[in-house]
Design a protein around this motif. Structure first.
Motif, short mmCIF file in Angstrom:
data_model
loop_
_atom_site.label_atom_id
_atom_site.label_comp_id
_atom_site.label_asym_id
_atom_site.label_seq_id
_atom_site.Cartn_x
_atom_site.Cartn_y
_atom_site.Cartn_z
N GLU A 77 -11.42 2.29 8.39
CA GLU A 77 -10.51 2.59 9.50
C GLU A 77 -9.15 3.06 8.98
O GLU A 77 -8.58 4.04 9.48
CB GLU A 77 -10.34 1.36 10.38
N ILE A 78 -8.63 2.36 7.98
CA ILE A 78 -7.33 2.73 7.43
C ILE A 78 -7.39 4.10 6.76
O ILE A 78 -6.49 4.94 6.94
CB ILE A 78 -6.83 1.67 6.42
N VAL A 79 -8.44 4.35 6.01
CA VAL A 79 -8.60 5.67 5.38
C VAL A 79 -8.63 6.76 6.45
O VAL A 79 -7.98 7.80 6.32
CB VAL A 79 -9.88 5.71 4.53
N GLY A 80 -9.39 6.53 7.52
CA GLY A 80 -9.45 7.49 8.61
C GLY A 80 -8.09 7.72 9.25
O GLY A 80 -7.73 8.86 9.58
N ASP A 81 -7.32 6.64 9.44
CA ASP A 81 -5.99 6.76 10.05
C ASP A 81 -5.03 7.55 9.16
O ASP A 81 -4.22 8.34 9.65
CB ASP A 81 -5.42 5.37 10.33
N VAL A 82 -5.11 7.33 7.84
CA VAL A 82 -4.24 8.08 6.93
C VAL A 82 -4.60 9.55 6.97
O VAL A 82 -3.72 10.42 7.09
CB VAL A 82 -4.37 7.54 5.48
N GLU A 83 -5.88 9.86 6.87
CA GLU A 83 -6.31 11.26 6.84
C GLU A 83 -6.05 11.98 8.15
O GLU A 83 -5.79 13.19 8.17
CB GLU A 83 -7.79 11.32 6.48
N LEU B 66 0.82 -1.21 0.00
CA LEU B 66 0.00 0.00 0.00
C LEU B 66 0.86 1.26 0.00
O LEU B 66 0.51 2.26 -0.61
CB LEU B 66 -0.93 -0.01 1.22
N GLY B 67 2.00 1.19 0.66
CA GLY B 67 2.88 2.34 0.76
C GLY B 67 3.34 2.88 -0.57
O GLY B 67 3.67 4.07 -0.70
N ALA B 68 3.36 2.03 -1.59
CA ALA B 68 3.83 2.47 -2.91
C ALA B 68 2.91 3.51 -3.53
O ALA B 68 3.33 4.26 -4.41
CB ALA B 68 3.95 1.26 -3.84
N LEU B 69 1.67 3.59 -3.07
CA LEU B 69 0.72 4.53 -3.65
C LEU B 69 0.84 5.93 -3.08
O LEU B 69 0.29 6.88 -3.66
CB LEU B 69 -0.72 4.03 -3.44
N GLY B 70 1.53 6.08 -1.96
CA GLY B 70 1.56 7.36 -1.27
C GLY B 70 0.24 7.59 -0.56
O GLY B 70 -0.77 6.93 -0.86
N PRO B 71 0.19 8.52 0.40
CA PRO B 71 -1.03 8.72 1.18
C PRO B 71 -2.27 9.03 0.35
O PRO B 71 -3.32 8.42 0.52
CB PRO B 71 -0.67 9.90 2.10
N GLU B 72 -2.15 9.99 -0.58
CA GLU B 72 -3.32 10.37 -1.38
C GLU B 72 -3.75 9.24 -2.30
O GLU B 72 -4.95 8.97 -2.46
CB GLU B 72 -3.00 11.63 -2.19
N GLY B 73 -2.78 8.57 -2.92
CA GLY B 73 -3.12 7.46 -3.81
C GLY B 73 -3.75 6.31 -3.07
O GLY B 73 -4.68 5.68 -3.57
N ALA B 74 -3.24 6.04 -1.87
CA ALA B 74 -3.79 4.95 -1.06
C ALA B 74 -5.23 5.24 -0.67
O ALA B 74 -6.11 4.38 -0.77
CB ALA B 74 -2.93 4.73 0.19
N VAL B 75 -5.50 6.47 -0.23
CA VAL B 75 -6.86 6.84 0.16
C VAL B 75 -7.81 6.75 -1.02
O VAL B 75 -8.92 6.23 -0.92
CB VAL B 75 -6.86 8.27 0.76
N ALA B 76 -7.36 7.24 -2.19
CA ALA B 76 -8.21 7.20 -3.37
C ALA B 76 -8.53 5.76 -3.78
O ALA B 76 -9.69 5.43 -4.09
CB ALA B 76 -7.53 7.93 -4.53
N ALA B 77 -7.52 4.90 -3.77
CA ALA B 77 -7.73 3.51 -4.17
C ALA B 77 -8.64 2.78 -3.17
O ALA B 77 -9.53 2.02 -3.56
CB ALA B 77 -6.39 2.78 -4.28
N LEU B 78 -8.41 3.02 -1.88
CA LEU B 78 -9.21 2.37 -0.85
C LEU B 78 -10.66 2.85 -0.89
O LEU B 78 -11.59 2.06 -0.70
CB LEU B 78 -8.61 2.60 0.53
N ARG B 79 -10.86 4.13 -1.14
CA ARG B 79 -12.23 4.65 -1.24
C ARG B 79 -12.95 4.04 -2.44
O ARG B 79 -14.15 3.72 -2.38
CB ARG B 79 -12.21 6.16 -1.34
#
Length: 205
Positions: A171-177, A108-121
């Protein structure tokens, strides 16, 4: 027999003798094509394999109207015994499974914070849609078609699994944000998403 579609065929024949076309229709109507990969070719291949193994046998050949003749199959005594043994083993002994999502989350780290949030959403939206579809099919099976709960209990399991996945994603999205799950500035040996060198190749640090 190791093909899980064979398990579905044997399960249907525990209810009543059936021809392959009716098997495919029943699997799709009950939403079991989410658990078993159902194609016409694969289904007929499995039926032939079960027949050769002596687990099922031809009961009769029927024709409805101008449609081609269809062979109706039923369990043999051997098939009933093997089916019960197979189900018992699968329930008792957890199998090693390798879901693609788990593999991807490892990086997941390869996407960066914004990319990870977008993909997870995006995934969360698809999981919600799938959940609603499973719930709707489950309700219809019980309330409209009158299917006994025992015959669709796998839908309850699917709902619980997807609810758990959705809760984890949120939960993960919330933790990143909120900054509780952070990304290091430099990730040695990883491709940093969105960063490219002048020649168009991703920069590796």
């Amino acid at each position: 027999m190791s093909n899980s579609l064979g398990l579905a065929v044997l399960g249907l024949l525990m209810e009543a003798p059936m021809h392959p076309h009716a098997m495919a229709a029943a699997l799709r109507e009950r939403g079991l094509d989410r658990a078993f990969k159902v194609t016409t070719g694969s289904l007929y291949d499995v039926v032939r394999a079960l027949d050769r193994a002596g687990w099922i046998e031809s009961r009769e050949t029927v024709r409805v109207g101008a449609r081609p003749e269809r062979t109706v199959y039923q369990h043999t005594a051997l098939g009933r015994g093997e089916f019960v043994r197979w189900v018992d083993e699968l329930i008792r002994v957890p199998a090693e499974e390798y879901p693609k999502f788990l593999s991807a989350v490892s990086y997941l780290g390869a996407l960066g914070p914004e990319g990870a949030v977008a993909a997870l959403r995006a995934r969360a939206g698809r999981v919600r849609a799938s959940l609603e579809e499973i719930r709707r099919g489950y309700r219809e099976a019980l309330e409209v078609d009158g299917v006994p709960r025992l015959f669709v209990v796998e839908a309850e399991y699917a709902v619980r699994m997807q609810e758990a996945e959705l809760a984890w994603i949120e939960e993960i999205v919330g933790d990143v944000e909120a900054g509780r799950l952070t990304w290091p500035e430099l990730v040695t040996g990883w491709v940093r998403a969105g960063e490219e060198t002048g020649d168009g190749e991703a920069e590796v640090r």
